[in-house]
Design a protein around this motif. Structure first.
Motif, PDB file in Angstrom:
ATOM      1  N   GLY A 130     -71.481  25.504 -11.021  1.00  0.00           N
ATOM      2  CA  GLY A 130     -71.941  25.661 -11.865  1.00  0.00           C
ATOM      3  C   GLY A 130     -72.686  26.849 -12.752  1.00  0.00           C
ATOM      4  N   ILE A 131     -73.364  27.296 -13.377  1.00  0.00           N
ATOM      5  CA  ILE A 131     -73.030  28.151 -13.866  1.00  0.00           C
ATOM      6  C   ILE A 131     -74.841  28.522 -14.179  1.00  0.00           C
ATOM      7  CG2 ILE A 131     -73.500  29.792 -16.373  1.00  0.00           C
ATOM      8  CD1 ILE A 131     -71.080  28.144 -16.971  1.00  0.00           C
ATOM      9  N   ARG A 132     -74.932  29.586 -13.498  1.00  0.00           N
ATOM     10  CA  ARG A 132     -75.794  30.603 -12.948  1.00  0.00           C
ATOM     11  C   ARG A 132     -76.835  32.163 -13.462  1.00  0.00           C
ATOM     12  NH1 ARG A 132     -77.239  31.929  -6.543  1.00  0.00           N
ATOM     13  NH2 ARG A 132     -76.989  29.650  -6.452  1.00  0.00           N
ATOM     14  N   TYR A 133     -78.322  31.760 -14.024  1.00  0.00           N
ATOM     15  CA  TYR A 133     -78.494  32.461 -14.832  1.00  0.00           C
ATOM     16  C   TYR A 133     -80.019  32.886 -14.056  1.00  0.00           C
ATOM     17  CZ  TYR A 133     -77.164  31.051 -19.320  1.00  0.00           C
ATOM     18  OH  TYR A 133     -75.899  30.397 -20.200  1.00  0.00           O
ATOM     19  N   HIS A 134     -79.132  34.204 -13.423  1.00  0.00           N
ATOM     20  CA  HIS A 134     -80.357  35.420 -12.768  1.00  0.00           C
ATOM     21  C   HIS A 134     -80.340  36.418 -12.024  1.00  0.00           C
ATOM     22  CE1 HIS A 134     -82.627  35.481  -8.778  1.00  0.00           C
ATOM     23  NE2 HIS A 134     -83.288  34.789  -8.777  1.00  0.00           N
ATOM     24  N   GLN A 135     -80.904  37.078 -12.116  1.00  0.00           N
ATOM     25  CA  GLN A 135     -81.341  38.762 -12.309  1.00  0.00           C
ATOM     26  C   GLN A 135     -80.338  39.297 -11.052  1.00  0.00           C
ATOM     27  OE1 GLN A 135     -84.136  36.498 -12.398  1.00  0.00           O
ATOM     28  NE2 GLN A 135     -85.551  37.541 -10.463  1.00  0.00           N
ATOM     29  N   ASN A 136     -80.061  38.233 -10.324  1.00  0.00           N
ATOM     30  CA  ASN A 136     -79.658  39.349  -8.959  1.00  0.00           C
ATOM     31  C   ASN A 136     -77.561  38.718  -9.020  1.00  0.00           C
ATOM     32  OD1 ASN A 136     -81.460  40.460  -8.500  1.00  0.00           O
ATOM     33  ND2 ASN A 136     -82.468  39.385  -6.601  1.00  0.00           N
ATOM     34  N   VAL A 137     -77.357  37.850  -9.879  1.00  0.00           N
ATOM     35  CA  VAL A 137     -75.956  37.453 -10.136  1.00  0.00           C
ATOM     36  C   VAL A 137     -75.301  39.136  -9.868  1.00  0.00           C
ATOM     37  CG1 VAL A 137     -74.676  36.247 -11.606  1.00  0.00           C
ATOM     38  CG2 VAL A 137     -76.783  35.146 -11.012  1.00  0.00           C
ATOM     39  N   GLU A 138     -73.939  38.256  -9.376  1.00  0.00           N
ATOM     40  CA  GLU A 138     -73.684  39.081  -8.935  1.00  0.00           C
ATOM     41  C   GLU A 138     -71.961  38.591  -8.766  1.00  0.00           C
ATOM     42  OE1 GLU A 138     -73.989  42.327  -5.755  1.00  0.00           O
ATOM     43  OE2 GLU A 138     -73.965  40.520  -4.198  1.00  0.00           O
ATOM     44  N   LEU A 139     -71.163  39.412  -8.468  1.00  0.00           N
ATOM     45  CA  LEU A 139     -69.583  38.502  -8.704  1.00  0.00           C
ATOM     46  C   LEU A 139     -69.529  38.563  -7.611  1.00  0.00           C
ATOM     47  CD1 LEU A 139     -66.490  38.125 -10.007  1.00  0.00           C
ATOM     48  CD2 LEU A 139     -66.064  40.949  -9.310  1.00  0.00           C
ATOM     49  N   SER A 140     -69.356  38.845  -6.182  1.00  0.00           N
ATOM     50  CA  SER A 140     -69.317  38.834  -5.016  1.00  0.00           C
ATOM     51  C   SER A 140     -69.572  37.361  -4.450  1.00  0.00           C
ATOM     52  CB  SER A 140     -69.475  39.788  -3.699  1.00  0.00           C
ATOM     53  OG  SER A 140     -70.988  40.358  -3.690  1.00  0.00           O
ATOM     54  N   GLU A 141     -71.079  37.211  -4.757  1.00  0.00           N
ATOM     55  CA  GLU A 141     -72.373  36.298  -5.113  1.00  0.00           C
ATOM     56  C   GLU A 141     -71.737  34.439  -5.593  1.00  0.00           C
ATOM     57  OE1 GLU A 141     -76.415  34.600  -5.914  1.00  0.00           O
ATOM     58  OE2 GLU A 141     -75.444  35.998  -7.396  1.00  0.00           O
ATOM     59  N   VAL A 142     -70.819  34.905  -6.826  1.00  0.00           N
ATOM     60  CA  VAL A 142     -70.612  34.179  -7.727  1.00  0.00           C
ATOM     61  C   VAL A 142     -69.408  33.724  -6.959  1.00  0.00           C
ATOM     62  CG1 VAL A 142     -69.667  33.390  -9.596  1.00  0.00           C
ATOM     63  CG2 VAL A 142     -70.807  34.492  -9.587  1.00  0.00           C
ATOM     64  N   MET A 143     -68.155  34.688  -6.399  1.00  0.00           N
ATOM     65  CA  MET A 143     -66.579  34.153  -5.420  1.00  0.00           C
ATOM     66  C   MET A 143     -67.468  33.685  -4.356  1.00  0.00           C
ATOM     67  SD  MET A 143     -65.370  38.266  -5.347  1.00  0.00           S
ATOM     68  CE  MET A 143     -64.418  37.715  -4.182  1.00  0.00           C
ATOM     69  N   ALA A 144     -68.060  33.516  -3.477  1.00  0.00           N
ATOM     70  CA  ALA A 144     -68.716  32.936  -2.062  1.00  0.00           C
ATOM     71  C   ALA A 144     -69.418  31.687  -3.060  1.00  0.00           C
ATOM     72  CB  ALA A 144     -69.682  33.454  -1.753  1.00  0.00           C
ATOM     73  N   LEU A 145     -70.115  31.055  -3.902  1.00  0.00           N
ATOM     74  CA  LEU A 145     -70.492  29.552  -4.518  1.00  0.00           C
ATOM     75  C   LEU A 145     -69.200  29.040  -4.964  1.00  0.00           C
ATOM     76  CD1 LEU A 145     -73.644  31.106  -6.355  1.00  0.00           C
ATOM     77  CD2 LEU A 145     -73.423  29.965  -4.542  1.00  0.00           C
ATOM     78  N   SER A 146     -68.200  30.162  -5.917  1.00  0.00           N
ATOM     79  CA  SER A 146     -66.548  28.900  -6.145  1.00  0.00           C
ATOM     80  C   SER A 146     -66.066  28.726  -4.566  1.00  0.00           C
ATOM     81  CB  SER A 146     -66.168  29.946  -6.899  1.00  0.00           C
ATOM     82  OG  SER A 146     -65.351  31.513  -6.099  1.00  0.00           O
ATOM     83  N   ALA A 147     -66.261  29.064  -3.962  1.00  0.00           N
ATOM     84  CA  ALA A 147     -65.477  28.804  -2.438  1.00  0.00           C
ATOM     85  C   ALA A 147     -65.744  27.560  -1.939  1.00  0.00           C
ATOM     86  CB  ALA A 147     -65.379  30.718  -1.815  1.00  0.00           C
ATOM     87  N   TRP A 148     -67.770  27.615  -1.644  1.00  0.00           N
ATOM     88  CA  TRP A 148     -67.883  26.939  -1.197  1.00  0.00           C
ATOM     89  C   TRP A 148     -68.042  25.458  -2.084  1.00  0.00           C
ATOM     90  CZ3 TRP A 148     -72.728  30.655  -0.748  1.00  0.00           C
ATOM     91  CH2 TRP A 148     -72.420  31.442   0.697  1.00  0.00           C
TER      92      TRP A 148
END
Length: 424
Positions: free
Chosen positions: A79-97
Motif C-alpha cells: 500500500g501507500i500510506r498518507y500519515h504525518q508520522n511516515v518515515e523511511l524506516s517505517e516504510v521499509m518495515a511495512l514493505s518487508a512485512w
C-alpha cells in the motif's frame, strides 16, 4: 497524545522486523542460511520530493517514499500510506512485512510499500489530488503491473488509487488498470476489496479459536482502530454473536460491557468521523483500553501498540493483529509466556493483499468475479494458510508467528537461491 500515535521506545518498526528475522533464522533449512541476509536489506528504496501548489497559491514540499523490499517471487505489492508520522524506516518495515505476508499466502508477489509524510485531513480534495499525481510521477519509473503494484493503506482510499492509475496511464499512452489495486470497481477494481482485510481477520480468528477451544459466540471482543479493517472485523464478529465491548480510534475510546451496537456505531462514525460521543457506550480513558475484560483483542490501528507494559496487563486470550507490526518482540514473548494466543499480522490481515491479487488477475483477464466468488476464494486461501501455519507451529514447537515466518522465509529464500546471484 493519542495512544494511536507511533510509539518509538528506541525500537522502531524496522528493528522489530530485523528481530523477527533473527528469531526465525535458526529454524530455516541449512541450505538457505547463506541467503538470510537477503531479507535484512531492501532491494530498492526511493525518497522523493513532492512539491505542490496549495489552494492559496503557495508552494509546499512533502517527502515521499517507495520501498521494494524483495522481488524474488514476483512484482512488489504493498500500500501507500498518507500519515504525518511516515518515515523511511517505517516504510521499509511495512514493505518487508508485505514480503512475508505474500509468501505465507503463497501469492506470486514480493513486498513493497510507499508513503508520504502528510496529514491528509489538513488538505483539500484538490490538494490531495495534486499531491497524489505529483508523487505518482516521481515513482512512476519503478511501479507497473509487472514491477510494483500499489494499493490503499492508512490515509488513502479508492479515489487515490484512481488518480494514481490515471497519472501512470497518461505516461504510458493507454489505460493500465493493473498498476494499482483497491481502485474503484468501475475502473477495474474488485468487488469485496474494501472489506477483505477485516474479513480475513475474522476468518483467521474463527479458525484459530476452534483450535484453542474458544467459543466466538458470546466472546468479548475489543477493537483498536475502526477504519475499514477494524469496523468490518467487528461487524462480522458481532454477526456471530460475539460482544464488542470496547472500541478505540483516533477520537477516543468507548466501552459497554453488554456489547456495543456495531451497525449503529458504524453508521455514527460515517457521519461523525470517529467513535467519540457515541451514545450507546461510555467514554473511558484511552490507556484503559488495555485493561478491559476481554477474550479477543484486535489491534487494527498502527504499528507499535502492544508494548511490554501493556502485554503484562492485557486480559485477552487471543490477539488478532489487524494492523501491521502492532506488537513488539519483547511483548510477544510476554504474551506467549502468559498463554495468550497470537495470530500474527502476516496471516491475520492478509485478506487485503489476497483480494488485491484477485483484482490484479481480473484486470489482466478483463473478466471479473462476483463478490460471492471473491469471498469464497478468499476464505479458502485464508483457512489453508492458518492450517499450514498451525501445522508448522505444532511440528516445530514454536509460536504461530515464528511458524508463519518459517514458511514464508523458506519460500522466499528458495526462490532467491534458485534464481541465483547475478553476476555469478
Amino acid at each position: 497524545m493519542s495512544n494511536l500515535s507511533y510509539i518509538d521506545e528506541n525500537n522502531g518498526a524496522w528493528q522489530t522486523f530485523l528481530a523477527q528475522i533473527d528469531r526465525v533464522a535458526p529454524y530455516l533449512r541449512e541450505d538457505l542460511q547463506d541467503y538470510v541476509d537477503t531479507l535484512k536489506r531492501p532491494k530498492r528504496a526511493l525518497i522523493v520530493d513532492v512539491p505542490i501548489i496549495m489552494d492559496d497559491g503557495k508552494i509546499q514540499h512533502f517527502e515521499g517514499y517507495r520501498v521494494q523490499h524483495n522481488l524474488s517471487r514476483g512484482p512488489g505489492k504493498g500500500g501507500i500510506r498518507y500519515h504525518q508520522n511516515v518515515e523511511l524506516s517505517e516504510v521499509m518495515a511495512l514493505s518487508a512485512w508485505m514480503t512475508i505476508k505474500s509468501a505465507v499466502l503463497n501469492l506470486p508477489f514480493g513486498g513493497a510499500k510507499g508513503g508520504i509524510r502528510v496529514d491528509p485531513r489538513k488538505l483539500s480534495t484538490r490538494e490531495l489530488e495534486r499531491l497524489t499525481r505529483r508523487y505518482t510521477s516521481e515513482i512512476a519509473h519503478i511501479i507497473g503491473p509487472q514491477k510494483d503494484i500499489p494499493a490503499p493503506d492508512v490515509g488513502t482510499n479508492a479515489n487515490v488509487m484512481g488518480w494514481i492509475m490515471d497519472t501512470y496511464s497518461s505516461g504510458q499512452g493507454h489505460t493500465v488498470t493493473g498498476v494499482v489495486t483497491g481502485k474503484p470497481v468501475h475502473l477495474g477494481g474488485s468487488l469485496g476489496r474494501v472489506k477483505a482485510t477485516g474479513r480475513g481477520v475474522y476468518i483467521t480468528g474463527c479458525e484459530v479459536a476452534k483450535k484453542i477451544n474458544l467459543k466466538v459466540d458470546g466472546a468479548k471482543v475489543a477493537v483498536q482502530g475502526f477504519g475499514n479493517v477494524g469496523s468490518e472485523a467487528a461487524n462480522l464478529f458481532h454477526a456471530s454473536n460475539a460482544k464488542i465491548v470496547c472500541i478505540q480510534d483516533h477520537t477516543g475510546t468507548v466501552f459497554n460491557e453488554n456489547g456495543i451496537d456495531v451497525p449503529g456505531i458504524i453508521e455514527y462514525v460515517a457521519k461523525n468521523q470517529g467513535v467519540a460521543g457515541f451514545i450507546g457506550a461510555t467514554k473511558i480513558d484511552d490507556e484503559n483500553f488495555w485493561d478491559v475484560e476481554m477474550d479477543i483483542v484486535i489491534p487494527a490501528a498502527l504499528e507499535g501498540q502492544i508494548t511490554v507494559e501493556r502485554a503484562e496487563r492485557l486480559k485477552a486470550k487471543m490477539v488478532l493483529e489487524g494492523a501491521n507490526g502492532p506488537t513488539y518482540p519483547e511483548a510477544d514473548d510476554i504474551l506467549t509466556r502468559r498463554g495468550v494466543t497470537m495470530v500474527p499480522d502476516v496471516i491475520c490481515n492478509a485478506g487485503g493483499v489476497t483480494v488485491s491479487y484477485f483484482e490484479w488477475v481480473q484486470d489482466f483477464a478483463s473478466y471479473f468475479w462476483s463478490e460471492e466468488e471473491i469471498n469464497e476464494r478468499l476464505d479458502k486461501l485464508m483457512i489453508k494458510a492458518v492450517a499450514d501455519v498451525w501445522d508448522c507451529a505444532t511440528k516445530k514447537e514454536c509460536s504461530l508467528r515464528t511458524a508463519a515466518y518459517i514458511l514464508a522465509c523458506e519460500r522466499i529464500l528458495e526462490a532467491r537461491k534458485e534464481r541465483g546471484i547475478f553476476p555469478g
